[in-house]
Design an enzyme around this catalytic site. Structure first.
Site, mmCIF file in Angstrom:
data_model
loop_
_atom_site.group_PDB
_atom_site.id
_atom_site.type_symbol
_atom_site.label_atom_id
_atom_site.label_comp_id
_atom_site.label_asym_id
_atom_site.label_seq_id
_atom_site.Cartn_x
_atom_site.Cartn_y
_atom_site.Cartn_z
ATOM 1 N N SER A 214 0.814 -1.257 -0.192
ATOM 2 C CA SER A 214 0.017 -0.046 -0.023
ATOM 3 C C SER A 214 1.075 1.212 -0.003
ATOM 4 O O SER A 214 2.255 0.991 0.076
ATOM 5 C CB SER A 214 -0.943 -0.010 0.920
ATOM 6 O OG SER A 214 -0.199 0.183 2.517
ATOM 7 N N LYS A 215 0.365 2.441 -0.072
ATOM 8 C CA LYS A 215 0.823 3.710 -0.182
ATOM 9 C C LYS A 215 1.976 3.763 1.041
ATOM 10 O O LYS A 215 3.059 4.461 0.668
ATOM 11 C CB LYS A 215 -0.086 4.687 0.225
ATOM 12 C CG LYS A 215 -0.525 5.346 -1.243
ATOM 13 C CD LYS A 215 -0.691 6.710 -1.254
ATOM 14 C CE LYS A 215 -1.871 7.089 -2.422
ATOM 15 N NZ LYS A 215 -1.345 7.065 -3.652
ATOM 16 N N ARG A 216 1.807 3.429 2.203
ATOM 17 C CA ARG A 216 2.509 3.583 3.321
ATOM 18 C C ARG A 216 3.993 2.959 3.078
ATOM 19 O O ARG A 216 4.880 2.997 3.616
ATOM 20 C CB ARG A 216 1.894 3.112 4.653
ATOM 21 C CG ARG A 216 1.852 1.679 4.791
ATOM 22 C CD ARG A 216 1.124 1.480 5.922
ATOM 23 N NE ARG A 216 0.800 0.151 6.111
ATOM 24 C CZ ARG A 216 1.359 -0.846 6.369
ATOM 25 N NH1 ARG A 216 2.582 -0.662 7.252
ATOM 26 N NH2 ARG A 216 0.991 -2.223 6.435
#
Ligand code: GLU
Length: 451
Positions: A214-216
């Protein structure tokens, strides 16, 4: 005439413009691109924008921009939204042959609507996957699935099969979320009398803790990597290793080497781990591979104009700083940020500091520190400008530093030269700024300590 097999490979990258080009889709594009190139075949870019609500031209632009940046040039381009007539014809043909039918549905609130369903023969479908081997699925449970809302609104599974057949796609290389759709697509293909392509479903890309990416875990849009100053060839190198490797220890590959080595049989089944540290490591290999001339031009172009106005600015000095800069950065962008933050200012101007900072640890004696610096200055004085290199400087003062205590000698010297808690060692700085500047900065420190 039979076309020869190697020149007939046709692959396609078929993104839906419902999001940016992310790492996973870029890897799919790369593998299709490599496979087509390796076999002298054709690589098609097909925008699957049948979902009018979720597709946007902004996402399409982002995808095209990302692909262009990576250098994946396509041989053919298509947009599903412009191919309505082709799908309609095939839908009509299937309905005419009895392989599909219009069915009346309960549309909610008592409304009646119609959809087009595929008449599922309900059988065991076995297809070959180049990554996973044979996959068999009993399609009975799928029932008569919907393939279009109406003649002008085909659904994904139908449009894909019509397109792959129409475009002569020989190899369908895509993410493993495509596996679930494949049995339906095989059935539709059979009903259309289309040749079955070879499938290769790529392993999912996971975060280092094996959770969903994911983005993180880092930037996801490819254009973000571009904006962060990564090199496209480093990104390509990194993407290639997400689920594939040539079977040995090598990790750095040009696109030509990848083209030569790439093979569907070496794609791994298990999840591929996305690791930003690895990406950074790879990018740094590319940074370090730049010729000094190119690196200089690149760095010169991104440093803040302010640096060029500083009292001791000169290009030669910047040139000799390059090894220092690339040792501390993974990307050109990180070099730019360091320059913007003033991290290298002391190379171009006498640093400012308070005299106390020159004292090593518990040392409180200003005079003693000043004397040590003077001894260092005397030793350096004797070096000719030619001998005034990092090893030359080190050689001249190392004995004294050993005798007196390294920290007691080298800390004040380093601080006098850089004015910073952290910096390269004093020999390296001295080597870059040269003899007269080094002696001047030492003299300045001695004055600060004794007045
Ligand atoms: N358009 C589909 C997607 O973006 C890919 C379809 C395919 O490769 O078959 O997920």
């Amino acid at each position: 005439m039979e076309s020869n097999h190697t020149s007939s490979v046709v692959t396609r990258f078929a993104p839906s413009p419902t999001g940016v080009l992310h790492v996973g889709s870029a890897r799919t594009a790369l593998f299709n691109f490599l496979y087509a190139r390796k076999h002298g075949g054709k690589f098609i870019l097909r925008i699957e924008d049948t979902d009018k609500e979720r597709s946007t031209t902004e996402y399409e632009s982002n995808i095209l921009e990302g692909l262009r940046w990576l250098g994946f040039t396509h041989d053919e381009f298509a947009r599903q939204s412009e191919r309505g007539a082709i799908y309609k014809k095939q839908l009509e043909a299937l309905i005419a042959s009895g392989a599909a039918y219009v069915s009346a549905e309960e549309g909610g609130e008592g409304k009646r609507t119609e959809v087009i369903r595929f008449k599922n023969p309900g059988k065991l479908v076995t297809f070959r996957d180049e990554v996973r081997g044979d996959i068999s699925v009993d399609t009975t449970e799928l029932g008569d699935f919907v393939i279009a809302k109406d003649l002008d609104t085909p659904l994904y599974n139908f449009a894909v099969v019509v397109d792959d057949a129409d475009m002569g796609v020989t190899h369908v290389i895509r993410g493993d979320d495509g596996i679930a759709n494949t049995p339906r697509q095989v059935l539709i293909g059979e009903a259309l009398g289309a040749p079955r392509p070879i499938y290769a479903h790529l392993p999912l890309i996971l975060a280092p803790d094996r959770s969903k990416l994911s983005k993180r875990h880092g930037a996801v849009a490819l254009t973000e990597y571009r904006d962060l100053g990564y090199f496209p060839d480093a990104i390509v190198n990194f993407l290639a290793l997400l689920g594939w490797n040539p079977g040995d220890e090598r990790e750095i590959f040009s696109i030509d080497e990848l083209t030569e080595l790439f093979d569907l049989s070496k794609i791994q089944k298990g999840g591929a781990i996305f690791n930003t540290e690895k990406l950074n490591w790879i990018n740094r290999q590319y940074l370090q591979k730049l010729s000094p001339g190119v690196l200089f031009e690149d760095v010169f172009a991104i440093i803040p104009p302010r640096l060029k106005l500083m009292p001791q600015w000169n290009e030669e000095r910047l040139r000799s700083m390059l090894p220092i800069m690339i040792e501390r950065a993974h990307t050109l962008h990180e070099i730019k940020v360091a320059c913007d933050n003033g991290e290298y200012d002391y190379f171009f101007a006498l640093p400012g500091y308070v005299a106390e900072s020159l004292l090593w640890k518990d040392e409180r004696d200003h005079a003693k520190t000043a004397m040590r610096l003077e001894t260092v200055a005397d030793a350096l004085e004797r070096l000719t400008p030619n001998e005034f290199t990092a090893p030359g400087v080190k050689g001249a003062i190392w004995g004294f530093a050993e005798k007196e205590g390294r920290g007691a000698v080298l800390w004040p010297l380093r601080y006098a030269l850089s004015g910073k808690e952290r910096s390269p060692d004093p020999f390296i700085i001295a080597g870059v700024i040269g003899k007269s500047e080094t002696l001047e900065r030492i003299a300045h420190a001695v004055r600060a300590l004794t007045t």
